[in-house]
Design an enzyme around this catalytic site. Structure first.
Site, PDB file in Angstrom:
ATOM      1  N   SER A  44       0.854  -1.200   0.000  1.00 51.48           N
ATOM      2  CA  SER A  44       0.000   0.000   0.000  1.00 51.48           C
ATOM      3  C   SER A  44       0.881   1.239   0.000  1.00 51.48           C
ATOM      4  CB  SER A  44      -0.869   0.022   1.255  1.00 51.48           C
ATOM      5  OG  SER A  44      -1.513   1.278   1.376  1.00 51.48           O
ATOM      6  N   TYR A 102      -1.835  -0.364  10.219  1.00 56.61           N
ATOM      7  CA  TYR A 102      -1.970  -0.888   8.852  1.00 56.61           C
ATOM      8  C   TYR A 102      -0.764  -0.466   7.998  1.00 56.61           C
ATOM      9  CZ  TYR A 102      -3.816  -0.953   4.021  1.00 56.61           C
ATOM     10  OH  TYR A 102      -3.979  -1.137   2.674  1.00 56.61           O
TER      11      TYR A 102
HETATM   12  P1  NDP Z   1     -11.365  -5.508   0.197  1.00 53.17           P
HETATM   13  O1  NDP Z   1     -11.623  -5.174   1.622  1.00 53.17           O
HETATM   14  O2  NDP Z   1     -12.309  -5.012  -0.834  1.00 53.17           O
HETATM   15  O3  NDP Z   1     -11.266  -7.116   0.042  1.00 53.17           O
HETATM   16  C1  NDP Z   1     -10.533  -7.845   0.957  1.00 53.17           C
HETATM   17  C2  NDP Z   1     -10.479  -9.285   0.530  1.00 53.17           C
HETATM   18  O4  NDP Z   1      -9.592  -9.973   1.424  1.00 53.17           O
HETATM   19  C3  NDP Z   1     -11.797 -10.006   0.605  1.00 53.17           C
HETATM   20  O5  NDP Z   1     -11.845 -10.962  -0.423  1.00 53.17           O
HETATM   21  C4  NDP Z   1     -11.732 -10.702   1.962  1.00 53.17           C
HETATM   22  O6  NDP Z   1     -12.531 -11.883   2.035  1.00 53.17           O
HETATM   23  C5  NDP Z   1     -10.272 -11.064   2.001  1.00 53.17           C
HETATM   24  N1  NDP Z   1      -9.736 -11.285   3.340  1.00 53.17           N
HETATM   25  C6  NDP Z   1      -9.706 -10.442   4.408  1.00 53.17           C
HETATM   26  N2  NDP Z   1      -9.131 -11.019   5.457  1.00 53.17           N
HETATM   27  C7  NDP Z   1      -8.782 -12.271   5.054  1.00 53.17           C
HETATM   28  C8  NDP Z   1      -8.160 -13.361   5.694  1.00 53.17           C
HETATM   29  N3  NDP Z   1      -7.772 -13.297   6.983  1.00 53.17           N
HETATM   30  N4  NDP Z   1      -7.982 -14.502   5.004  1.00 53.17           N
HETATM   31  C9  NDP Z   1      -8.367 -14.581   3.702  1.00 53.17           C
HETATM   32  N5  NDP Z   1      -8.946 -13.570   3.042  1.00 53.17           N
HETATM   33  C10 NDP Z   1      -9.168 -12.433   3.718  1.00 53.17           C
HETATM   34  O7  NDP Z   1      -9.876  -5.043  -0.085  1.00 53.17           O
HETATM   35  P2  NDP Z   1      -9.191  -4.270  -1.329  1.00 53.17           P
HETATM   36  O8  NDP Z   1      -9.519  -4.937  -2.594  1.00 53.17           O
HETATM   37  O9  NDP Z   1      -9.436  -2.820  -1.169  1.00 53.17           O
HETATM   38  O10 NDP Z   1      -7.665  -4.500  -0.958  1.00 53.17           O
HETATM   39  C11 NDP Z   1      -6.908  -5.585  -1.441  1.00 53.17           C
HETATM   40  C12 NDP Z   1      -5.475  -5.356  -1.036  1.00 53.17           C
HETATM   41  O11 NDP Z   1      -5.045  -4.097  -1.536  1.00 53.17           O
HETATM   42  C13 NDP Z   1      -5.268  -5.300   0.479  1.00 53.17           C
HETATM   43  O12 NDP Z   1      -4.058  -5.922   0.816  1.00 53.17           O
HETATM   44  C14 NDP Z   1      -5.194  -3.820   0.768  1.00 53.17           C
HETATM   45  O13 NDP Z   1      -4.455  -3.546   1.930  1.00 53.17           O
HETATM   46  C15 NDP Z   1      -4.512  -3.334  -0.484  1.00 53.17           C
HETATM   47  N6  NDP Z   1      -4.728  -1.903  -0.745  1.00 53.17           N
HETATM   48  C16 NDP Z   1      -5.967  -1.403  -1.028  1.00 53.17           C
HETATM   49  C17 NDP Z   1      -6.118  -0.051  -1.261  1.00 53.17           C
HETATM   50  C18 NDP Z   1      -7.438   0.564  -1.558  1.00 53.17           C
HETATM   51  O14 NDP Z   1      -7.511   1.803  -1.696  1.00 53.17           O
HETATM   52  N7  NDP Z   1      -8.522  -0.202  -1.694  1.00 53.17           N
HETATM   53  C19 NDP Z   1      -4.982   0.870  -1.222  1.00 53.17           C
HETATM   54  C20 NDP Z   1      -3.743   0.231  -0.897  1.00 53.17           C
HETATM   55  C21 NDP Z   1      -3.626  -1.097  -0.682  1.00 53.17           C
HETATM   56  P3  NDP Z   1     -13.936 -11.874   2.863  1.00 53.17           P
HETATM   57  O15 NDP Z   1     -14.782 -10.780   2.260  1.00 53.17           O
HETATM   58  O16 NDP Z   1     -14.484 -13.249   2.694  1.00 53.17           O
HETATM   59  O17 NDP Z   1     -13.543 -11.550   4.287  1.00 53.17           O
END
Ligand code: NDP
Length: 247
Positions: free
Chosen positions: A142, A156
């Protein structure tokens, strides 16, 4: 057919990456934690377009669940070519005065420990099949790793700083095997994650202050991940691509 495992592939950036990699002809294993319906929805979307996908539940913060996940992959799908460590969590925006050890450790358990354990299992799978060539890992970090997320979620941001260290260290550790490890640092992408931080409209709030004057779409990150996995980036390892609208 090459097989990719995407953690957190049921929504947001993971979902966009799953759709993109399926379009490129990969068998896509979509890991998720709890939202079975969302994961099956992505599988159905891929299958409807003629692709191959499976949904695999696993809480990556649990070492035993990750071990089971990779055992399932081995038994049902064989070798993995690619791993996208995308799953990540954050909690309600707050200042450091309000942080608790429990919260910090929960964030680290998924974003850092879980990610590193997935890397370990990926390497052990490669050893099992004695196949390393042209394999690749992409870690989703991130912009917070660089910016620190003051007043929002320093826990985070710290977890993502650790992700960048893992990308660097693992790329050097695995280079002699031919496994490439790279990262992407997105920022301000339109996904549901911002609701978990208590500000669903966060991207729109900051969009005008960004050099590119807009938030990013999950598909724009999926493109980068797709390139970092592909042979088109065959001489790139240990690199982390910033994708935060110029910030
Ligand atoms: P979302 O919150 O939209 O999606 C998160 C996903 O991760 C879901 O599929 C969720 O599954 C899954 N997940 C969460 N915890 C676990 C776990 N313990 N084990 C397995 N799966 C898990 O996230 P984003 O798409 O926004 O983010 C994806 C990545 O990008 C992350 O690493 C985030 O930190 C990074 N990021 C995002 C940014 C943004 O602006 N959106 C900016 C910078 C980085 P379920 O729904 O079943 O819990």
């Amino acid at each position: 057919m090459k097989t990719v495992l995407i953690t957190g592939g049921s929504r947001g950036i993971g979902r966009a990456t799953a759709l993109q990699l399926a379009r490129l002809g990969m068998r896509v294993l979509i890991n998720y934690k709890s939202d079975h319906q969302a994961a099956e929805g992505v599988v159905a979307e891929i299958q409807a377009a003629g692709g191959v996908a499976y949904a695999l539940p696993c809480d990556i913060s649990s070492e035993s669940e990750v071990v089971k996940l990779f055992e399932t992959v081995k038994q049902q799908h064989g070798d993995l070519h690619y791993l996208v460590n995308n799953a990540g969590i954050l909690f309600q925006q707050c200042r450091t005065e309000a942080l608790t050890a429990q919260r910090i450790n929960t964030v680290l358990a998924t974003n850092v420990t879980g990610l590193l354990i997935c890397c370990r299992e990926f390497i052990q799978l490669a050893r099992h099949f004695n196949h390393f060539d042209k394999k690749a890992i992409v870690n989703v970090s991130s912009a917070a790793a660089r910016l620190g997320a003051p007043g929002e979620y320093i826990d985070y941001a710290a977890s993502k700083g650790a992700v960048d260290s893992i990308t660097k260290g693992l790329s050097l550790e695995l280079a002699e095997l031919g496994i490439r490890v790279n990262g992407v640092r997105p920022g301000y992408i339109y996904t549901q994650m911002h609701q978990d931080g208590g500000e669903a409209g966060r991207v729109d709030r900051v969009a005008a202050q960004l050099p590119l004057k807009r938030g990013g779409e999950p598909e724009e990150i999926a493109e980068i991940i797709s390139w970092l996995l592909s042979d088109a980036s065959s001489y790139v390892t240990g690199s982390i691509i910033d994708a935060a609208g110029g910030r």
